[in-house]
Every structure is written in C-alpha cells, then in structure tokens.
Enzyme design. Structure first.
Site, PDB file in Angstrom:
ATOM      1  CE  LYS A  23      -3.921   0.077   2.353  1.00 55.07           C
ATOM      2  NZ  LYS A  23      -3.779  -1.151   3.109  1.00 55.07           N
ATOM      3  NE  ARG A 115      -5.579   3.690   3.878  1.00 54.64           N
ATOM      4  CZ  ARG A 115      -5.714   3.961   2.589  1.00 54.64           C
ATOM      5  NH1 ARG A 115      -5.108   5.013   2.053  1.00 54.64           N
ATOM      6  NH2 ARG A 115      -6.434   3.179   1.821  1.00 54.64           N
ATOM      7  N   GLY A 130      -8.138  -5.906   2.489  1.00 55.96           N
ATOM      8  CA  GLY A 130      -8.973  -6.082   3.669  1.00 55.96           C
ATOM      9  C   GLY A 130      -8.466  -7.071   4.679  1.00 55.96           C
ATOM     10  CD  GLN A 181      -3.033   8.706   2.304  1.00 48.38           C
ATOM     11  OE1 GLN A 181      -3.527   7.637   2.645  1.00 48.38           O
ATOM     12  NE2 GLN A 181      -2.871   9.048   1.036  1.00 48.38           N
ATOM     13  CD  GLU A 295      -9.389   1.719  -0.826  1.00 45.13           C
ATOM     14  OE1 GLU A 295      -9.328   2.595   0.064  1.00 45.13           O
ATOM     15  OE2 GLU A 295      -9.048   0.546  -0.649  1.00 45.13           O
ATOM     16  CD  GLN A 307      -3.658   1.596  -1.819  1.00 39.07           C
ATOM     17  OE1 GLN A 307      -2.961   1.847  -2.803  1.00 39.07           O
ATOM     18  NE2 GLN A 307      -3.127   1.422  -0.619  1.00 39.07           N
ATOM     19  NE  ARG A 309      -6.108  -2.984  -2.601  1.00 40.90           N
ATOM     20  CZ  ARG A 309      -7.001  -2.201  -2.015  1.00 40.90           C
ATOM     21  NH1 ARG A 309      -8.170  -1.949  -2.602  1.00 40.90           N
ATOM     22  NH2 ARG A 309      -6.747  -1.637  -0.858  1.00 40.90           N
ATOM     23  CG  HIS A 826     -11.578 -38.115 -24.229  1.00 40.48           C
ATOM     24  ND1 HIS A 826     -11.067 -39.012 -25.130  1.00 40.48           N
ATOM     25  CD2 HIS A 826     -10.982 -36.928 -24.511  1.00 40.48           C
ATOM     26  CE1 HIS A 826     -10.182 -38.399 -25.904  1.00 40.48           C
ATOM     27  NE2 HIS A 826     -10.116 -37.140 -25.554  1.00 40.48           N
TER      28      HIS A 826
END
Length: 868
Positions: A23, A115, A130, A181, A295, A307, A309, A826
C-alpha cells in the site's frame, strides 16, 4: 541498506515495497502521477516493524506455523495471542522521534488515517485487500503510535493468517509497514474498477459511490450507487437507497449517522463526475500498466485518490499483435483440461497441434476471428459448436450480435479439417480400425527403441523431429474419416429414430460395449486388478493404509512382496501400469505426474472396486452393455419394419448401427497414442534433467517444466540456466492456478461462459448438455481430485471435467455431471458406452451441488434436479 524508520511519499516509489509495504509503495508511486491528488503522508517502514516486533514474537510464530491449516480454532487462539503481545509492546524513543518529526510536517494536530501496509499486499498476483486493519481520524502523536502498534498486530488477525496459509506465504517473510496519511473528510467516496469486475471487459469501467467515507462501502454496511462507463459515457447507472453514512467523529474515529431523507435516493455522482473519475483511473492504469482497483474521495468537486491496487482476479488477454478485435476460444474446455499448464506443457501442446494457439493465464486459446469474419467460416463454426457445446455457441452468438467481428467477403481460404465438408465415406470395415491401431502402436514402439541412449541436444532435436510423426498419426486423414464416420452415424441414428419412433438418443444404448475403445477397456481392466487383490485381506489392509496416509510414488509396490498374495497383486498392478501408466489427470500437460510415476494415485479407485464389485465384474460389465445394445438393436429394427417403408428404414438403420459399433471405439485411440508418446518424451527429458542437476546447471529436475522446449535446448547446449526466470515462472504458474479460464475471451478482455436459453425446466434445475441417455437419482459425490475420490455403488460423480484418466471411476458411478464437456468429448463417449446417464457443461456444478446431496440426473433431456 541504511535503516530508516520513516519514509515520506516523496522519498519512496514502487520499488520500495519491501520497506513501505504494498500500500505504501503504491501511494508513493501514485503521488508521482501527473494530475492525481494523493493526500500527503509517510510510511513507518518495515525496518521499524523488524526492530520492534519481529524479535519479540519469534517463539509465538513457531507455534503458529506449526498449527494445522484446517484447525480454525487453534489458529484463532494463537493469532489472538500474537496480536495481544504486539499491542503491549513499547515503541523505542528513536523510532517514535522519527514518526513525530514526520507527523510535524503534516501538522501535529492534523487528523490522519493510519493504515496497514504489509509486504505481501497489493501485489500483482494477490491483493490481500482487507486482510489487515486501518484506522481513520486519528489525532495526536500518542494515538498515532498506539494505532501503529494496532496495525502491526493486525498482521496476525485470523483472516490474515488464513489468507497467507491458503496463498502459500510464509508468516516470517511478511512484514508490516504503516501508512500515516492526512485525513480527507469527503462528501462522497467509493471504488473505481478500471476493468469490469464481472465481465473482465477492460474497456468498461465501474464506479461504486456512497455518501461520506468509503468505509461504509468496504465493510458492506450500505449499498452503493453503481455507474458503468465506456468511451467517456455513462452507459448504465443503478441508484441505491442509501439509509446511513459513515462520518468522522469529533472525538476521533468514525460514526454511522442516518442519511437525510432528501439524499437517500439522490445519485451520489453526476455523470460528468463519474466520467472524470474514470479518466483519472485510466491515467493511473496507464502508469501501473494493468487494470486497477482505485479508492477515491470527493470533497466538493475535488477528487482525491487514497489507494490503487492491481485487480488480481482478471483473466489475462491473449496477445493479438494488432489493435483489431479478436475472439479467442478456450482449448482447455475442448480438451477437458481447464487447469493451468507449465511452460514445457504449453510448448509441447503448441508443437503438437496444427493451429496456432495463444497463451494466457497458463492456458491456450485459439483465435477464431478469421473464421468468424467470413460467412462460410462463421456458419461452419457455429454449426459445429451448436452440437458440440451449446455454451460455446451461445457465447459466440452474444459477441457476434454486438457486431464485434464484422463480416467480410470470403477469401477462399480452406476451413480447418475439423470443420471442412466430409469427403468420401469410409467403408464399414473393422480391418481399417485394426490397421490404424497397429500402425500407431508400432510407431510408439519404434520411438521407444530409437530414443534410448540419446542425450544432450541430440535428444531435444530427436524429440522435435518425432513430433512431426506424432502430428502425422494424430491428424491422419484416414483416422479422421473413421472418427467422423462414427460421429455422423450416431447423429443419423438419433435424428432418424427420434423422427420415426420417438426414440430419444438411441445411439447411446446402441454404442454400449463397442470394440476397440482403449479408454473404456482401461476402466474395466482395473476391475480385473481388483479381482487379484480382493482375496488377500492383508494386501487390502496394507493398500488401505497407503491410501489413507496419502503416500506418493511406487515404493509401496516393493513392500507388497512380503505379504500373502502380495506378489500376485504387485504383478497385476504393474501389468496395469505397463498398459495404462502413461495416463493421468490433465494428461495433455506433459509435466503432469503419470500413474507410473505415482501408482498410489490409483489406490482409492482400486480399493473402491475391491469393496463395491464382485469377482468378474469387468467381464460382466462389458457383456451386460453388449447385451443391452443387441436388445436395443433388435427392438428398433422390429419397430421400424412395422412402419410404412419399414424394410428400407430398417436396412438403413442397421447399416448405421454397424458403422457406430465399428468406428465409435476408435475415437479414443489417437489421444492414447499421443499420450503414450508424451510419456516416452517425458521420461527421456527427466533423464536429461537429472544430468543437468548433477552438473549444477539446475537445482532440481522439475526446473525443466518451467522452460519451453527451445529454451531447454539452449540450457542443454550452453550448460547455463536462468534461475531467476525459472523462479519467476514457478510463481506465475502458482498465480495462474487460482484463475478460472473462460470459454470465450475477447481482445477487450470480456470473458463469456455462455448460458442456456431453455424454458420448461423444473424450478431450481441446473441446465446442461445431454450426452448419455437415462435418468438416475442418487447421492452426489463432488470430486475435484481423482486421487481423493471415494465413490460407492450408486453415487453420481460430479466434477469440473473428466479426461480419460477419470474412466476407472465411471464403473462405480451411477451417473455423471461435469462443468465442462461436449457430445463427443471423452467423458461423454465413455459414459454412453458404460450406460451412465450423463449431463455435461453444467455451469458451476461443483459449487451449486453439495457433496452428499441427493440429485436426479436427466441424461436424455440435459438437466440436473437438486432434491434436498
């Protein structure tokens, strides 16, 4: 590297994940993207975690790593103990001083978000989203320090520990940084997916938005508004009723408050804001080079990114080499093997097949765009898919209905052999099949003789040359004519006997116990092995122990010699392996472990045969099917002769029955010949791998699985291997194993699995494709690994796919349900021959049907009822 306990966003970037966590590294990198506003902040690095936490909890980690992954209670208790120990620690003065100095730059009284940022977080192959904790609206140095400890402790929540265990991450190798932050107090917040998370379409973005802080969305407390955006236009929006909002609390932290009535049904975003957000997301996506989960926060009309990711669940797109629209078909769904393949397996399959194939997600795909671009090619492909696999057909029609592939004039290019018009019919002569089998068997025997003693580049070159012989046999024109003759005759019988007699799927019974079906013979041969084992109680008990212990390899066969009846049992098992030991689940991947390499894999099925069947069951099974086929033949011929024009109809039908029984069994042989060759290649290559290990070129023999055949030749020629490349490919393969391949994927990244458009099914029934007639009710046994199968007589086998290696299980099953398959795959062929009602291509069958649940399989009409 110097120890640093704090790094500002301006001091780090994407390369610093080992110190700032996933992060933190992403936020530092985001702050460098032009036009993207990231709230200021800093990272408390993993150096601080290592200094304060790692040494203090070492002994407790020993106990945690020794816990049984399946024992949730033990993991919960041990992880709670570790968390409590971490939260009780003191942060040393020098570490606290660095945090205080960084906080002063933001403002000592500035509310912050604190965070977690683990080193195994927000990775390209595992997001860990999460799994650790974050805290909002934290003010003042003492509270910041306390919440740093809480973030460190959250590395050991039960969910985080379990996630690491399931994804193969070592607890000791994962460290925790903490992001501090500046807090944003938004009017609205949410998540942006730069690719559609449901369809995987990379050109469609999805925005989820709620009032207030985004925690309400992440925690599932409220339903978000959802905006779908494509080409700078909102193409759909779903406005939710929003009853509560998460806001900052004056005393710190957050609180839930009701939404004012006038805002509950009001859209959170305007269309212009949603489009602007997606444009920002596209900029972020371009910077990171892959689709992102972003985010965001909105204050008045300003967008802040808190954020980003990678989206780890998207299936990769095959590389096209141009910017045009392309449609790709999954090879695995057609070959009954949808698992990921290693690089050596992928390269062998590509060298085996005549059609170019693209790689994506450890699987192979065929670009069918050229076929779909012409009327003749489109018609031929859709016709083939309509009967072979309706879900493929529906997925293709969905794409074509959108105009994704425009039609052009036919260019006169020949259709692939499988779609080309039939040539002259082959005469109904069993000698043709006998000759094809003889030639194939002799060719494999010649290969075994000639490959003996070869090594080095001479071995690799020999295998490359021999692959041409494999292709010649596999795609021999006469062989193809025989297979198609059997298929065409079966279709003719089903269509005409339905029309004339109202007899559905008559070919299913008429093709039971046909000659020359090597796959069906393989299943019955294991019943003969059971006959040898059954009389010897000590042998049965010993084999039960071997199976229960999950032992691998063949050492147990040597131990049999000292038991009463053991030498006979050992000889019978070895005889079976001599005939069929080249087979295994997922056998088109040359790197998969063969039965000869791990005979213990057969034990659950063999022991099931010992318990569930009487002596002579193999012969009785074949003769019973043969008698049913004869009775059905006499029945339909007698009824036909009673119709107007009956003698002619009976004569035509008898001719088609003879063709079905002459040619249907051969359908299984070409693949058997191919797998026999693959096993010879594999044994030779593993011998070469052993020499490379002895020379110190490779670490272990399985390293060769992560090299393509041409790359392996270079390693053999130079005596040098790229260890980093092999390690990276091992990790890529592990990540690919977690992906679910689609039947169809477009160059936009949209994945389509198709759906059945049928009415009249019972409520809750699962639709599928009928491939073997009859109706059966019984207990569902949901099996994902043949080695763990424990079927009892009357059970219905439910699995993702079956290739020939699964056939020994069919003799104990009363019915078959698979997620993948078609009329002539098959499993379908063998199910018909064994007389098992079967429904294939049942979407998500292994998830929708519970193990042990009673179900009813309607093999004639193509659906499954869930009875409890």
């Amino acid at each position: 590297m110097d120890v640093q306990y704090v790094l500002g966003f301006d001091q780090a970037d994407a390369t610093d994940a080992a110190r700032t966590g996933g992060k933190g590294a992403n936020l530092a990198e985001l702050s460098r993207v032009g036009g993207v506003r990231v709230p200021d902040g800093f990272c408390v690095t993993t150096d601080a975690y290592q200094r304060v936490v790692a040494a203090a909890i070492g002994p407790r980690l020993d106990r945690l790593e020794g816990a049984d992954p399946g024992d949730r209670a033990a993991i919960a208790a041990l992880s709670a103990e570790v968390r409590a120990a971490v939260e009780d620690l003191d942060i040393p003065d020098d570490v606290a001083a660095e945090i205080a100095a960084a906080l002063a730059k933001l403002g000592d009284a500035t509310p912050c978000a604190v965070r977690s940022s683990a080193t195994a977080e927000d990775l390209p192959t595992a997001s860990f989203a999460g799994q650790q904790d974050s805290y909002l609206n934290v003010t003042g140095l003492p509270e910041i320090l306390r919440h740093v400890l809480r973030c460190w402790a959250s590395l050991f929540t039960e969910r985080a520990v379990t996630y690491r265990v399931r994804n193969g991450f070592d607890h000791r190798k994962v460290r925790m940084a903490v992001v501090v932050q500046r807090m944003v107090f938004p009017d609205a917040a949410g998540v942006l997916f730069t690719a559609d998370p449901v369809t995987s379409n990379r050109k469609v973005a999805t925005v989820e938005a709620v009032w207030g802080l985004g925690d309400a969305l992440v925690s599932g407390q409220v339903t978000a508004d959802v905006y779908t955006v494509r080409d700078d236009r909102v193409i759909s929006s779903e406005i939710a009723a929003k009853t509560s909002v998460v806001q900052a609390s004056p005393e710190g932290g957050t609180k839930d408050v009701p939404v004012e009535p006038e805002r509950r049904d009001r859209p959170v975003l305007t269309g212009e804001q949603a489009v602007r957000l997606v444009r920002l997301g596209r900029r972020i996506e371009a910077h990171f080079g892959r689709p992102q989960d972003v985010e965001w926060c909105l204050t008045r009309d300003d967008l802040h990114i808190v954020q980003s990711r990678p989206i780890t669940t998207l299936f990769p797109i095959p590389e096209a080499g141009d910017d045009g629209n392309h449609v790709y078909l999954s090879v695995g769904h057609q070959q009954m093997m949808t698992d990921a393949m290693r690089p050596l397996g992928l390269s062998f399959w590509q060298l085996t097949t005549p059609r170019p194939m693209k790689e994506a997600g450890g699987r192979l795909f065929v670009d069918c765009t050229p076929l779909l671009s012409t009327r003749s090619g489109r018609a031929a492909l859709l016709d083939a898919m309509r009967t072979a696999d309706p879900l493929f057909h529906d997925a293709l029609e969905t794409v074509l209905d959108r105009g994704f592939v425009p039609l052009k004039e036919d260019d006169g290019a020949p259709l692939p052999q499988s779609l080309a018009p039939r040539g002259e019919p082959v005469p109904t002569d069993p000698a043709i099949v006998t000759e094809l089998i003889r030639r194939n068997a002799e060719s494999v025997a010649k290969l075994r003789r000639e490959i003996t003693g070869l090594s080095g580049t001479a071995l690799i070159d020999f295998i490359r040359d021999d692959l041409a012989e494999l292709r010649r046999l596999l795609f021999d024109q006469r062989s193809g004519q025989v297979i198609m003759a059997g298929m065409d005759a079966a279709v003719w019988l089903n269509e005409h006997l339905d029309e004339w007699l109202g007899e559905k799927n008559a070919a299913n019974v008429l093709s039971q116990s046909v000659p020359d079906n090597v796959t069906s013979e393989m299943g019955l041969a294991l019943l003969d092995v059971a006959d040898v084992v059954r009389p010897h109680a000590e042998v049965v008990a010993f084999l039960d122990r071997v199976a229960a212990e999950g032992r691998r390899g063949s050492d147990f066969l040597d131990e049999l010699a000292g038991l009463p009846g053991g030498p006979e049992a050992r000889e019978a098992i070895l005889g079976y392996l001599d005939a069929y030991g080249m087979r295994c689940a997922g056998e088109i991947d040359i790197t998969r472990t063969r039965w000869s390499e791990n005979p213990a894999e057969l034990l659950p099925t063999l022991l099931g045969n010992v318990r569930n069947f009487p002596p002579g069951a193999g012969k009785q099974h074949f003769e019973r099917g043969l008698e049913e086929a004869r009775r059905k033949e006499q029945d339909v011929l007698t009824r036909l002769r009673a119709l107007p024009g009956g003698e002619r109809k009976a004569e035509e039908t008898k001719r088609m029955i003879d063709r079905v029984r002459t040619f249907t069994g051969y359908r299984e042989y070409p693949k058997f010949g191919m797998i026999s060759r693959y096993f010879v290649y594999k044994q030779a290559l593993l011998g070469e791998a052993g020499r490379l290990v002895a020379a110190g070129v490779l670490r272990e023999p399985s390293d060769v699985y992560y090299l393509r055949l041409d790359e392996l030749r270079d390693v053999v020629a130079t005596g040098r291997a790229d260890a980093a490349l092999i390690a990276r490919r091992r990790e890529e393969f592990r990540a690919c194993q977690a992906l679910t391949p689609p039947r169809v994927i477009t160059s936009d990244g949209e994945t389509l699995s198709g759906r059945y458009r049928r009415a009249g099914l019972p409520p809750g029934a699962l639709p599928g494709m009928p491939v073997s007639a009859g109706t059966v009710e019984g207990r569902a046994r949901v099996v994902t690994d043949m080695a763990e199968a424990r079927l009892e007589t009357g059970d219905i086998l439910v699995t993702a796919y079956t290739d020939p290696s699964w056939t020994p299980l069919f003799v104990a099953a009363a019915g078959l349900v698979t997620e993948v398959g078609g009329l002539m795959t098959h499993g379908a062929v063998v199910a018909r021959e064994y007389g098992l009602p079967a429904v294939v291509a049942v979407d998500r069958a292994t998830r929708l049907i519970r193990d042990g649940q009673r179900i009813r399989v309607h093999g004639s009409d193509g659906y499954v009822e869930l009875l409890d």
